[in-house]
Motif scaffolding. Structure first.
Motif, short mmCIF file in Angstrom:
data_model
loop_
_atom_site.label_atom_id
_atom_site.label_comp_id
_atom_site.label_asym_id
_atom_site.label_seq_id
_atom_site.Cartn_x
_atom_site.Cartn_y
_atom_site.Cartn_z
N VAL B 308 0.83 -1.21 0.00
CA VAL B 308 0.00 0.00 0.00
C VAL B 308 0.87 1.27 0.00
O VAL B 308 0.46 2.30 -0.54
CB VAL B 308 -0.97 -0.01 1.20
CG1 VAL B 308 -0.31 0.43 2.46
CG2 VAL B 308 -2.19 0.85 0.90
N TYR B 309 2.10 1.19 0.56
CA TYR B 309 2.95 2.37 0.61
C TYR B 309 3.36 2.82 -0.80
O TYR B 309 3.34 4.01 -1.11
CB TYR B 309 4.19 2.12 1.46
CG TYR B 309 3.86 1.93 2.92
CD1 TYR B 309 3.35 2.99 3.67
CD2 TYR B 309 4.04 0.72 3.54
CE1 TYR B 309 3.02 2.83 5.00
CE2 TYR B 309 3.73 0.55 4.87
CZ TYR B 309 3.22 1.60 5.60
OH TYR B 309 2.90 1.44 6.91
N ARG B 311 1.78 2.08 -3.51
CA ARG B 311 0.55 2.56 -4.16
C ARG B 311 0.27 4.01 -3.76
O ARG B 311 -0.06 4.83 -4.60
CB ARG B 311 -0.63 1.70 -3.73
CG ARG B 311 -0.68 0.38 -4.41
CD ARG B 311 -1.93 -0.32 -4.01
NE ARG B 311 -2.10 -1.51 -4.82
CZ ARG B 311 -3.17 -2.28 -4.76
NH1 ARG B 311 -4.15 -1.96 -3.95
NH2 ARG B 311 -3.27 -3.34 -5.51
N ALA B 312 0.39 4.26 -2.45
CA ALA B 312 0.14 5.62 -1.97
C ALA B 312 1.08 6.59 -2.66
O ALA B 312 0.67 7.66 -3.12
CB ALA B 312 0.31 5.67 -0.46
N ALA B 313 2.36 6.21 -2.75
CA ALA B 313 3.34 7.10 -3.38
C ALA B 313 2.97 7.36 -4.83
O ALA B 313 3.03 8.49 -5.32
CB ALA B 313 4.74 6.48 -3.28
N ARG B 314 2.54 6.28 -5.52
CA ARG B 314 2.15 6.45 -6.93
C ARG B 314 0.95 7.40 -7.04
O ARG B 314 0.91 8.29 -7.88
CB ARG B 314 1.78 5.10 -7.57
CG ARG B 314 2.91 4.10 -7.63
CD ARG B 314 4.02 4.52 -8.56
NE ARG B 314 3.55 4.91 -9.88
CZ ARG B 314 3.23 4.08 -10.86
NH1 ARG B 314 3.30 2.79 -10.66
NH2 ARG B 314 2.83 4.53 -12.03
N SER B 315 -0.04 7.20 -6.16
CA SER B 315 -1.24 8.03 -6.25
C SER B 315 -0.92 9.48 -5.93
O SER B 315 -1.61 10.39 -6.37
CB SER B 315 -2.32 7.52 -5.29
OG SER B 315 -2.03 7.92 -3.97
N LEU B 316 0.18 9.70 -5.17
CA LEU B 316 0.56 11.07 -4.83
C LEU B 316 1.42 11.71 -5.91
O LEU B 316 1.91 12.82 -5.74
CB LEU B 316 1.29 11.08 -3.49
CG LEU B 316 0.43 10.69 -2.29
CD1 LEU B 316 1.26 10.47 -1.06
CD2 LEU B 316 -0.64 11.72 -2.03
N GLY B 317 1.65 10.97 -7.00
CA GLY B 317 2.32 11.57 -8.14
C GLY B 317 3.73 11.09 -8.38
O GLY B 317 4.40 11.60 -9.27
N ALA B 318 4.21 10.10 -7.60
CA ALA B 318 5.58 9.63 -7.79
C ALA B 318 5.64 8.64 -8.93
O ALA B 318 4.75 7.80 -9.09
CB ALA B 318 6.09 8.99 -6.51
N THR B 319 6.72 8.72 -9.72
CA THR B 319 6.93 7.73 -10.77
C THR B 319 7.29 6.41 -10.10
O THR B 319 7.67 6.39 -8.92
CB THR B 319 8.08 8.15 -11.69
OG1 THR B 319 9.26 8.27 -10.87
CG2 THR B 319 7.81 9.48 -12.35
N PRO B 320 7.20 5.28 -10.83
CA PRO B 320 7.56 4.00 -10.21
C PRO B 320 8.97 4.04 -9.60
O PRO B 320 9.19 3.52 -8.50
CB PRO B 320 7.49 3.02 -11.38
CG PRO B 320 6.53 3.63 -12.33
CD PRO B 320 6.67 5.11 -12.19
N VAL B 327 10.29 5.59 -1.11
CA VAL B 327 9.33 5.04 -0.15
C VAL B 327 9.66 3.59 0.20
O VAL B 327 9.63 3.20 1.36
CB VAL B 327 7.89 5.16 -0.71
CG1 VAL B 327 6.91 4.41 0.17
CG2 VAL B 327 7.52 6.62 -0.83
#
Lengths: 357, 412
Positions: B308-309, B311-320, B327
């Motif tokens: 989930v971490y 995922r959260a980072a991705r949803s906040l705009g971070a690239t893979p 994170v």
């Protein structure tokens, strides 16, 4: 604003997690996806956030197809069930994360972080780690982090399920107030029907991967589309029986408690199996000289005192108990257990549905 | 609710009775672990303490000089010792000669001053041969005995505690006036060995990290059943002894081994590569053995990190990539630190693998421990080298726990 167009998600070879979903979400709307676990509501949210892609169908945001857009390009704030605050970062770093990902300058970030932490009234906690905050505080930080980059839409996946009842109820009102104040679109997933009724502009009820009904909370309660929703939203007495006649809006069903007249809830065929749903608050105890459209005699099985009201359980058939809500909390005191009792309700208060949903 | 009841419910139980029962519980718990405590003391702590003590003393020598060690210790060290002292030395030497232990004294004395070996053996022989030796006779036996410096060497040998072995393991010694100085370059071997031990340990740790981290990540992404299966293969090498595995590398890497034969047959190389008895052979063998030690702590930490971490980072705009490095990786650092520390500390004590796969210039500190035990029969020197190894390991552990201690981090 968001459009699901015949979206289907299949896990493995046969399991339809979501089946042919058509749903439109309006701007500034608070929409709740409600359903028991495994009903497809979380899968729907994950597809919208971009963590899962549909097996078929398309998802649009503001008229643009986003079906296969990676999550970091969707500009959607997501609040997760267990908050997903990064444990190795301070609260300030957590809040700054989405802004840094967008290449914002240091000063602008500090400014925005400050405003955001004040929005959720946790200004003293910027330098703490998530583990040092209480569940409710973490919840507010997660909300602030999902809002800080001013997303078009905020998705919440059972965000309150880890909180205790009192805090949960306070947070429900807080989130609702924040949504109104900021004028944002929220899609909220929960399995708690009362949470859905409290917060939502509209509720979308899911069961077995299918969307059962979408409407405002009041209509959902008063005019459930089928027996599943009638049972899932609020409380209902379900009387099973056979359809004897069905004309216009009126249906007669033969049940263990006798012939019951009710409104027609969905299309029924004479001779088919049906259930009649009656809310506990629609049933009342009849005085000896009183009659009602539906009158049923039984014995008093149980008296339940619930503080602001009372409830009685009346046995009307071998396996049939009817729950009756008594607004006058003292009314139950006049009754005695196992005594015969007559109850009744108007034919407009019963809804007849096909027996298999 | 009465006042007393409120207090009782608010305060932790502190009544004498509760205290007594708590103490009894603790005492019973202590009794239960007592066997283990005794076992640990006898089999682990005591040997270490005895071994460390050997690094600063030589009981087998002081035991052979029972009469002379007292007078030699009180002697002022400038003029020749008194006749009484000389008589005591003669008596000790005669006794040692009769026990056939004079050579032991001579050997240790030679380690301090090499030219004293033969004069001492001669003196011991003369002392044990009737009619024995007088103090004057001893001084007349060899010119070295008329030099106070020789007697200072013997006095040093006779004293109960000495720092010369510890100094020697750091390539240091005492000069004639007792100051600590570096040994001549041609005798300096230990600092280089120490540096080599650290260098090889560091290289092996880094290589296992670079190989192990991606593997641990890969295993974590699989289904639970597949994870168990893959871990089985990671653990497979544990079922074979280190010696057998190291010998197997010898077979694979030697001049006419599998690798060289294959490359030669494919005409990739013209002549066999020197793969064994080199530093790279040593490191290769050690990496193979240490990989699971680095990987398993990393894997176990990775397993606890919820997807989930990211995922959260991705949803906040971070690239893979950003989500992974900012994170995911920071959350695995405790496992990385634990795995690397484990491998590094184990590497410091490696003996078999460098002994078999390494050349003469690739030997690590443990080799010298074994060398002094098996070849030189010098327990004190072996103990001194072990002491240095142990102290360095402990220092490393302290540094590690300081860096990974969350409370220390919070205050920094």
């Amino acid at each position: 604003m968001v459009v699901f167009d015949r979206v289907t998600k299949i896990f493995g070879s046969r399991v339809h997690a979501v089946h042919e979903l058509n749903l439109t979400v309006g701007r500034n709307e608070f929409l709740t996806l409600l359903g028991p676990s495994g009903s497809g509501k979380t899968t729907t949210l994950m597809m919208l956030a971009g963590f899962d892609s549909p097996s078929s169908g398309r998802i649009e945001l503001d008229g643009q197809p986003i079906t296969h857009l990676p999550p970091n390009k969707r500009e959607m704030g997501v609040v997760f069930q267990n908050y997903a605050l990064f444990p190795h970062m301070s609260i300030a770093q957590n809040l700054a994360f989405p802004l840094e990902a967008r290449g914002m300058g240091k000063l602008a970030i500090r400014d925005r972080v400050q405003k955001s932490i004040e929005l959720v009234r946790l200004g003293d906690h910027l330098e703490k780690r998530p583990g040092q905050l209480s569940g409710g505080q973490q919840q507010r930080i997660a909300l602030a982090r999902a809002l800080i980059f001013q997303p078009k839409i905020v998705l919440m996946d059972e965000p309150l399920s880890a909180l205790d009842k009192q805090l949960r109820e306070r947070m429900q009102l807080e989130i609702k107030a924040l949504q109104r104040q900021l004028g944002i679109t929220v899609i909220f997933v929960t399995h708690d029907q009362s949470e859905a009724l409290v917060m939502s502009d509209r509720v979308a009820v899911f069961d077995h991967g299918r969307l059962q009904q979408v409407c405002d909370p009041r209509s959902l309660y008063d005019k459930p589309a089928n027996a599943f929703i009638a049972g899932f939203i609020g409380e209902s007495n379900m009387l099973a029986g056979t359809v004897m006649s069905c004309q216009g809006g009126a249906t007669n069903v033969s049940t263990a408690a006798g012939m019951i007249a009710a409104r027609t809830g969905q299309e029924l065929s004479v001779g088919g199996a049906a259930v009649v749903s009656v809310r506990p608050e629609a049933i009342r105890i009849l005085r000896d000289d009183e009659t009602a459209a539906n009158t049923v005699g039984g014995t008093l099985q149980e008296l339940i005192f619930l503080g602001d009201h009372s409830r009685i359980l009346v046995r009307v058939g071998e396996n049939t108990l009817l729950s009756v809500k008594l607004d006058d909390k003292n009314a139950a005191a006049a009754l005695s257990l196992h005594a015969p009792v007559r109850i009744g309700w108007s034919d407009a208060d019963g809804l007849a549905f096909a027996a298999n949903g | 609710m009465t006042q007393a009841a409120i207090i009782a419910s608010d305060m932790p139980p502190a009544s004498p009775a509760a205290d007594r029962s708590g103490r009894r519980k603790r005492r019973n718990a202590l009794l239960l672990v007592l066997p283990l405590l005794i076992f640990t003391l006898v089999s682990f702590v005591a040997p270490i303490v005895i071994m460390l003590a050997r690094g600063v003393s030589e009981p087998e020598i002081t035991r052979l000089l029972p009469l002379s060690r007292g007078p030699l210790a009180t002697w002022d060290g400038t003029a020749l010792p008194s006749d009484d002292t000389l008589a005591a030395v003669i008596a000790d030497l005669a006794a040692a000669q009769r026990q056939r232990q004079a050579a032991t004294i001579a050997k240790r004395l030679a380690a301090i001053r090499s030219d004293l070996r033969q004069p001492l053996l001669a003196a011991a022989r003369a002392a044990a041969t009737p009619p024995g030796l007088t103090p004057e006779g001893l001084l007349a036996l060899d010119t070295v005995w008329r030099d106070p410096a020789s007697w200072r060497a013997l006095a040093e040998l006779a004293q109960p505690f000495t720092d010369r072995y510890l100094l020697q393991t750091l390539d240091l010694t005492r000069n004639a006036s007792g100051e600590i100085v570096s040994v001549p370059d041609n005798q300096a071997i230990f600092l280089a060995a120490l540096g080599r031990t650290f260098g090889i340990g560091l290289a092996v740790t880094l290589i296992t990290l670079v190989l192990g981290y991606p593997l641990a990540y890969f295993i974590c992404q699989q289904s639970p059943g597949l994870q168990r299966f893959m871990l089985l293969f990671v653990l497979l090498p544990f079922w074979t002894s280190v010696l057998v595995r190291t010998a197997a590398w010898l077979v694979v890497l030697q001049t006419n081994g599998l690798v060289n034969d294959t490359l030669m047959a494919l005409h990739v190389i013209g002549e066999p590569l020197k793969l064994v008895y080199t530093r790279s052979g040593t490191i290769l063998g050690m990496v193979h053995i240490q990989l699971p030690f680095t990987l398993l702590p990393i894997y176990s930490v990775m397993q606890t990190i919820s997807p989930v971490y990211v995922r959260a980072a991705r949803s906040l705009g971070a690239t893979p990539t950003a989500a992974f490095w900012r994170v995911y990786v920071p959350q695995t650092l405790p496992g990385v630190a634990a795995g690397c520390l484990l491998t590094f500390i184990l590497c410091l004590g490696y003996y078999i693998t460098p002994a078999i796969l390494g050349g003469p210039a690739d030997q690590m500190l443990s080799y010298y421990v074994a060398y002094y035990l098996n070849n030189e029969i010098n327990w004190s020197m072996a103990a001194a080298v072990s002491t240095v190894l142990l102290v360095l390991t402990i220092l490393f552990y302290i540094a590690y726990s300081w860096f990974t201690d969350p409370t220390a981090k919070a205050t920094r």
